[in-house]
Design a protein around this motif. Sequence first.
Motif, PDB file in Angstrom:
ATOM      1  N   GLY A   1       0.828  -1.188   0.000  1.00  0.00           N
ATOM      2  CA  GLY A   1       0.000   0.000   0.000  1.00  0.00           C
ATOM      3  C   GLY A   1       0.864   1.239   0.000  1.00  0.00           C
ATOM      4  O   GLY A   1       2.094   1.166  -0.025  1.00  0.00           O
ATOM      5  N   ASP A   2       0.210   2.381   0.011  1.00  0.00           N
ATOM      6  CA  ASP A   2       0.918   3.662   0.015  1.00  0.00           C
ATOM      7  C   ASP A   2       1.162   4.118   1.448  1.00  0.00           C
ATOM      8  O   ASP A   2       0.425   3.760   2.374  1.00  0.00           O
ATOM      9  CB  ASP A   2       0.104   4.720  -0.726  1.00  0.00           C
TER      10      ASP A   2
ATOM     11  N   GLY B   1       4.274   0.174  -2.894  1.00  0.00           N
ATOM     12  CA  GLY B   1       3.309   1.229  -3.158  1.00  0.00           C
ATOM     13  C   GLY B   1       4.029   2.564  -3.228  1.00  0.00           C
ATOM     14  O   GLY B   1       5.259   2.625  -3.303  1.00  0.00           O
TER      15      GLY B   1
END
Length: 228
Positions: free
Chosen positions: A181-182, A203
């Motif tokens: 994810g970010d 991410g």
Amino acid sequence: MTVVNDLSNLAITQVDPSDYAVPTIAPIRTAGNLDPVFCIHPLVGLIDCYTELAAHVDDARPIYGIQVPASGELAESFEALARQYADDIVRIHTDGAVHLLGLSFGGVLAHAIAVELQNRGVTVGALTLLDSDPVRARAEGANLLASMGDEIDRSHAEELLAVASHNDELIQRHLPGIYFGDILAVSSMGTDSGSAWHPFVCGTVAKYLVPDATSFDVVGPLVDSYLG
């Protein structure tokens, strides 16, 4: 992909955490219908540093602090600590995404908790790391008392030093996993903690430079925007 922003042109209403159903979780603000954000304690195990965040985050978003339990029980490893806190989070939040935020040591721990939650199939929303570097954090133990800040009751300095020393030992043996994810990585001027996270994030690492990444007067609006 890396996003670099310079916010150089951009101090805490002290709240004593009350007892809660889960000993490690201290409510900073419980009202609201948005997905909550959990703020992970720094090296000394206390969450006082996060109380000012509420003034800058949407009133509809609950905020909780994750702190060392008053029982004094200490985890055997950094990974065990992350698992314990993941257990505690899912005990009180069973629906929707979990947002995590951590300062310095707390950021490394927030990342580990995020990895653990993802392994369990729990959705992690925003992961925000403030002045947190998985390599630099290992050197924090050199000045533990100074890191406690002026607001901490010095009568408990010995107890807090013991917690900080133990946490410092745990992080020495910790190799971060991969978070899918970010992340938002906010660094104080003169540092670039965000770059150190690239090997451990699959991410976008959104990097911001600010005068003081520990001041929520500075980073609070940024955090609120990232939480969405």
